[in-house]
Design a protein around this motif. Structure first.
Motif, PDB file in Angstrom:
ATOM      1  N   GLU A   1       0.853  -1.224  -0.086  1.00 39.80           N
ATOM      2  CA  GLU A   1       0.026  -0.021   0.080  1.00 39.80           C
ATOM      3  C   GLU A   1       0.797   1.328  -0.072  1.00 39.80           C
ATOM      4  OE1 GLU A   1      -3.691   2.073   0.548  1.00 39.80           O
ATOM      5  OE2 GLU A   1      -3.323  -0.169  -0.164  1.00 39.80           O
ATOM      6  N   CYS A   2       0.508   2.163  -0.802  1.00 40.46           N
ATOM      7  CA  CYS A   2       1.330   3.327  -0.810  1.00 40.46           C
ATOM      8  C   CYS A   2       0.368   4.445  -0.501  1.00 40.46           C
ATOM      9  CB  CYS A   2       1.892   3.584  -2.491  1.00 40.46           C
ATOM     10  SG  CYS A   2       3.105   2.226  -3.081  1.00 40.46           S
ATOM     11  N   LYS A   3       1.023   5.555   0.172  1.00 38.06           N
ATOM     12  CA  LYS A   3       0.247   6.598   0.559  1.00 38.06           C
ATOM     13  C   LYS A   3       0.801   7.910   0.488  1.00 38.06           C
ATOM     14  CE  LYS A   3      -2.503   3.713   3.765  1.00 38.06           C
ATOM     15  NZ  LYS A   3      -3.727   3.759   3.223  1.00 38.06           N
ATOM     16  N   LEU A   4       0.445   8.857  -0.041  1.00 34.99           N
ATOM     17  CA  LEU A   4       1.109  10.100   0.125  1.00 34.99           C
ATOM     18  C   LEU A   4       1.441  10.771   1.275  1.00 34.99           C
ATOM     19  CD1 LEU A   4       1.826  12.526  -1.842  1.00 34.99           C
ATOM     20  CD2 LEU A   4      -0.462  13.397  -1.613  1.00 34.99           C
ATOM     21  N   ALA A   5       0.670  10.919   2.514  1.00 34.22           N
ATOM     22  CA  ALA A   5       1.107  11.265   3.589  1.00 34.22           C
ATOM     23  C   ALA A   5       1.608  12.719   3.709  1.00 34.22           C
ATOM     24  CB  ALA A   5       2.046  10.422   4.170  1.00 34.22           C
ATOM     25  N   ALA A   6       0.997  13.583   2.834  1.00 34.53           N
ATOM     26  CA  ALA A   6       1.492  14.739   2.745  1.00 34.53           C
ATOM     27  C   ALA A   6       1.445  15.810   3.775  1.00 34.53           C
ATOM     28  CB  ALA A   6       1.224  15.528   1.419  1.00 34.53           C
ATOM     29  N   GLY A   7       0.014  15.583   4.318  1.00 40.60           N
ATOM     30  CA  GLY A   7      -0.480  16.589   5.691  1.00 40.60           C
ATOM     31  C   GLY A   7      -0.871  18.091   5.038  1.00 40.60           C
ATOM     32  N   LYS A   8      -1.526  18.744   5.929  1.00 38.14           N
ATOM     33  CA  LYS A   8      -2.015  19.776   5.465  1.00 38.14           C
ATOM     34  C   LYS A   8      -0.944  21.111   5.343  1.00 38.14           C
ATOM     35  CE  LYS A   8      -6.317  19.324   8.411  1.00 38.14           C
ATOM     36  NZ  LYS A   8      -7.084  19.963   9.520  1.00 38.14           N
ATOM     37  N   ASP A   9       0.275  20.920   5.895  1.00 41.17           N
ATOM     38  CA  ASP A   9       1.169  21.889   5.683  1.00 41.17           C
ATOM     39  C   ASP A   9       2.440  21.281   4.611  1.00 41.17           C
ATOM     40  OD1 ASP A   9       2.488  19.870   6.964  1.00 41.17           O
ATOM     41  OD2 ASP A   9       3.027  21.061   8.851  1.00 41.17           O
ATOM     42  N   GLY A  10       1.972  20.151   3.969  1.00 41.14           N
ATOM     43  CA  GLY A  10       2.976  19.652   3.205  1.00 41.14           C
ATOM     44  C   GLY A  10       4.078  19.031   3.409  1.00 41.14           C
ATOM     45  N   LYS A  11       4.588  19.166   4.844  1.00 41.37           N
ATOM     46  CA  LYS A  11       5.781  18.559   5.301  1.00 41.37           C
ATOM     47  C   LYS A  11       5.701  17.033   5.778  1.00 41.37           C
ATOM     48  CE  LYS A  11       7.464  22.651   7.414  1.00 41.37           C
ATOM     49  NZ  LYS A  11       7.640  23.638   8.724  1.00 41.37           N
ATOM     50  N   GLY A  12       4.258  16.764   5.819  1.00 37.15           N
ATOM     51  CA  GLY A  12       4.062  15.292   6.000  1.00 37.15           C
ATOM     52  C   GLY A  12       3.428  14.980   7.584  1.00 37.15           C
ATOM     53  N   GLU A  13       2.457  13.976   7.342  1.00 37.11           N
ATOM     54  CA  GLU A  13       1.868  13.453   8.583  1.00 37.11           C
ATOM     55  C   GLU A  13       1.423  11.957   8.361  1.00 37.11           C
ATOM     56  OE1 GLU A  13      -1.661  15.897   9.513  1.00 37.11           O
ATOM     57  OE2 GLU A  13      -2.822  14.840   7.988  1.00 37.11           O
TER      58      GLU A  13
ATOM     59  N   LEU B   1       7.664   9.700  -6.979  1.00 35.40           N
ATOM     60  CA  LEU B   1       8.131  10.005  -5.630  1.00 35.40           C
ATOM     61  C   LEU B   1       7.700  11.429  -5.455  1.00 35.40           C
ATOM     62  CD1 LEU B   1      10.409   9.898  -3.499  1.00 35.40           C
ATOM     63  CD2 LEU B   1      11.938  10.772  -5.160  1.00 35.40           C
ATOM     64  N   HIS B   2       7.122  11.854  -4.086  1.00 34.68           N
ATOM     65  CA  HIS B   2       6.718  12.920  -3.544  1.00 34.68           C
ATOM     66  C   HIS B   2       7.696  13.118  -2.340  1.00 34.68           C
ATOM     67  CE1 HIS B   2       4.582  15.727  -0.981  1.00 34.68           C
ATOM     68  NE2 HIS B   2       3.843  16.245  -2.192  1.00 34.68           N
ATOM     69  N   GLY B   3       7.947  12.391  -1.464  1.00 33.36           N
ATOM     70  CA  GLY B   3       8.819  12.641  -0.293  1.00 33.36           C
ATOM     71  C   GLY B   3       7.929  13.182   0.994  1.00 33.36           C
ATOM     72  N   LEU B   4       8.717  13.231   1.894  1.00 37.43           N
ATOM     73  CA  LEU B   4       8.234  13.703   3.263  1.00 37.43           C
ATOM     74  C   LEU B   4       9.220  14.671   4.018  1.00 37.43           C
ATOM     75  CD1 LEU B   4       7.256  10.208   4.598  1.00 37.43           C
ATOM     76  CD2 LEU B   4       5.719  11.852   3.822  1.00 37.43           C
ATOM     77  N   GLY B   5       8.539  16.204   4.361  1.00 35.64           N
ATOM     78  CA  GLY B   5       9.531  16.683   5.081  1.00 35.64           C
ATOM     79  C   GLY B   5      10.187  16.368   6.325  1.00 35.64           C
ATOM     80  N   GLU B   6       9.352  15.985   7.320  1.00 38.74           N
ATOM     81  CA  GLU B   6       9.835  15.468   8.516  1.00 38.74           C
ATOM     82  C   GLU B   6       9.574  14.211   8.761  1.00 38.74           C
ATOM     83  OE1 GLU B   6       7.846  18.302  11.217  1.00 38.74           O
ATOM     84  OE2 GLU B   6       8.863  19.893  10.385  1.00 38.74           O
ATOM     85  N   PRO B   7      10.304  13.252   8.180  1.00 36.64           N
ATOM     86  CA  PRO B   7       9.965  11.612   8.547  1.00 36.64           C
ATOM     87  C   PRO B   7      10.280  11.179  10.054  1.00 36.64           C
ATOM     88  CG  PRO B   7      12.029  12.020   7.106  1.00 36.64           C
ATOM     89  CD  PRO B   7      11.346  13.240   7.323  1.00 36.64           C
ATOM     90  N   GLN B   8      11.193  11.839  10.614  1.00 33.01           N
ATOM     91  CA  GLN B   8      11.386  11.593  11.738  1.00 33.01           C
ATOM     92  C   GLN B   8      10.360  11.752  12.814  1.00 33.01           C
ATOM     93  OE1 GLN B   8      13.709   9.617  13.071  1.00 33.01           O
ATOM     94  NE2 GLN B   8      15.540   9.770  11.724  1.00 33.01           N
ATOM     95  N   ARG B   9       9.613  13.032  12.620  1.00 30.51           N
ATOM     96  CA  ARG B   9       8.470  13.190  13.449  1.00 30.51           C
ATOM     97  C   ARG B   9       7.370  12.077  13.219  1.00 30.51           C
ATOM     98  NH1 ARG B   9       4.061  15.921  11.997  1.00 30.51           N
ATOM     99  NH2 ARG B   9       4.922  16.715  10.254  1.00 30.51           N
TER     100      ARG B   9
END
Length: 497
Positions: A20-32, A65-73
């Motif tokens: 399963e692939c998910k965008l997970a961009a979040g409202k601010d685009g940094k990822g959630e 590929l989209h990427g995540l801004g704060e993957p550790q969070r």
């Protein structure tokens, strides 16, 4: 985990029963961590496991590929929620199951969700396993389980043996006397000095687990094992409403109006219990097998590894069945081989079951009843011995479970290459050839570089999930690559240029 190193690897992905692939961009685009992560987590955990990738954009059937801004969070939030029982019932993940990957200067998260052990199922959300909070993975979607399915999962969790339940109001009058006495005669012939031979019927049933008394209430009666093993059909229908045992001998021509050459079902002409089903069916399974001339001492040996493999497969089907589930016991004899189906899912992973050494029998009392008359195997050795006996004669064995339309486990024992592996329920020939699945995939792609995964599964005669796993392995070993998008592209066997 799957290998994702480049944007091209992502472009080759396709969502499946275990990806399963998910965008997970979040409202601010940094990822959630997306809200729809949790149904997928539950679904994978309650099925066969799978991989979730965050930071991947999907457009129709293609991925990029989209990427995540704060993957550790996001990882911290993930583990915080995993350890909150109001969010999800249990945490199946360790640090090794979660990886932050660098791809073309961007970061994504890859999460491997293992299948939950029986004792931890169902894995559910929101503090309540019912009302659509428990999921399973079917095809490419997360499907909520109905409450009856959840109840069976809960019963599997707490009941190591499902056949010891005392059936209120059921007694010796509900048994078929001829079945019980035939069993006792068989035991006496095999073990003439056994102390239980002299017991009365009720005493005998008590010591073998077919009859018991509740220590707290004092109530006495048959157990589910006693009724299923020796009962009369009308009583079995009351005590186990979903029970049905079906043997079919099918013709070679699937287009014929003759659906079967021989059939045994509970039709009122015999008891309908599984001991009599075993006695009737075991003879028919081996009726045409050739017996080579061999002496054991001064006597001809009438048993062969094939005979023993088929007999053990039948016992295995009967003692592992979930008699509370809706699928029937189905045994099919076909020119291409044999099918043994029982209701209920595998209690241990397929690989472990075939390897042996770990026993988790669903109906331990029934298992012991068969062991008493030298049928069945102990300590998880049954399937390895079945496999050894069958494959030593050139046959092929397949074992898998499925959730649709009902929970079921299927053991297919097919004759050697060249005779064609035929699906027992669709009548389609798979065109089975010799060799491992990965080798067959390579051969098929050499013949047709545009072949699809469903077409490979149908041609080779295995599940789509098996094809996907083997393709991922071939790609990781640099033996196969995908050129172009999932749709419109083609396969290329590395080394064939």
């Amino acid at each position: 985990m799957i290998e994702i190193r480049t944007p091209e690897d992502i472009a080759r992905l396709s969502e499946s029963v275990d990806l399963e692939c998910k965008l997970a961009a979040g409202k601010d685009g940094k990822g959630e961590l997306p809200a729809d992560f949790w149904p997928t987590y539950s679904a994978f955990a309650n099925t066969h496991g799978g991989v979730i990738v965050l930071g991947i954009k999907q457009k129709q059937d293609s991925f990029s590929l989209h990427g995540l801004g704060e993957p550790q969070r996001i990882v911290r939030v993930l583990f915080n929620h995993l350890n909150n029982p109001q969010k999800v019932s249990c945490n199946l993940l360790s640090d090794q199951d979660v990886a932050i990957l660098q791809v073309a200067g961007k970061e994504i998260i890859q999460i491997r969700v293992p299948a939950a052990p029986r004792k931890q199922k169902p894995v559910y959300l929101n503090g309540n396993p019912f009302k659509g909070n428990t999921y399973r993975r079917l095809n490419e979607g997360d499907r909520p389980c109905d409450d009856e399915t959840v109840k069976r999962m809960l019963a599997e969790q707490v009941e190591d043996s499902r056949d010891t339940r005392l059936l209120s109001g059921f007694g010796l009058d509900d048994l078929d006397g001829e079945s019980l006495h035939a069993y006792r005669k068989m035991l006496a012939a095999l073990r003439p000095d056994h102390p239980w031979i002299a017991l009365t019927d009720q005493e005998f049933l008590l010591v073998i687990g077919g009859f018991r008394q509740d220590r707290q209430s004092g109530e006495k009666g048959l157990t589910l094992a006693g009724l299923i093993m020796f009962g009369q059909w009308p009583a079995i229908q009351e005590g186990a409403p979903f029970y049905f045992a079906d043997y079919q001998e099918q013709p070679e021509d699937k287009t014929s109006q003759v659906r079967w050459l021989d059939r045994i079902v509970p039709d009122g002409s015999w008891s309908g219990n599984i001991f009599d089903f075993f006695r009737r069916v075991s003879r028919k399974l081996v009726a045409e097998l050739k017996v080579p001339f061999a002496l054991k001492g001064n006597f001809r040996q009438e048993d062969t590894p094939l005979h023993r493999a088929l007999r053990e497969a039948l016992v295995n089907t009967l003692v592992h069945a979930d008699y509370s589930d809706r699928a029937s016991i189905l045994v099919v004899k076909d020119p291409s081989g044999f099918l043994f189906r029982n209701p209920g899912l595998m209690r241990v992973p397929v690989e472990q079951a075939l390897r042996g050494g770990e026993s988790d029998c669903r109906n331990r009392t029934l298992h012991q009843m068969f062991l008493m008359i030298n049928l069945g195997e102990r300590a998880g050795s049954g399937l390895p011995k079945i496999r050894q006996g069958w494959e030593s004669a050139g046959g092929t064995l397949r074992l898998h479970d499925a959730f649709d339309p009902y929970d079921q486990t299927r053991l297919e024992m097919l004759w050697g290459a060249g005779e064609g592996a035929r699906s027992q329920e669709t009548g389609k020939t798979s065109g089975k050839t010799s060799g491992k699945t990965s080798g067959k995939i390579i051969d098929a792609i050499r013949q047709n570089e545009h072949i699809t995964i469903p077409e490979l599964a149908q041609q080779i005669g295995v599940t789509r999930r098996s094809i996907e796993r083997n393709i991922q392995k071939l790609q990781a070993e640099s033996k196969l690559r995908r050129i172009g998008a999932a749709k419109g592209g083609h396969w290329e066997v590395i080394g064939d240029e």
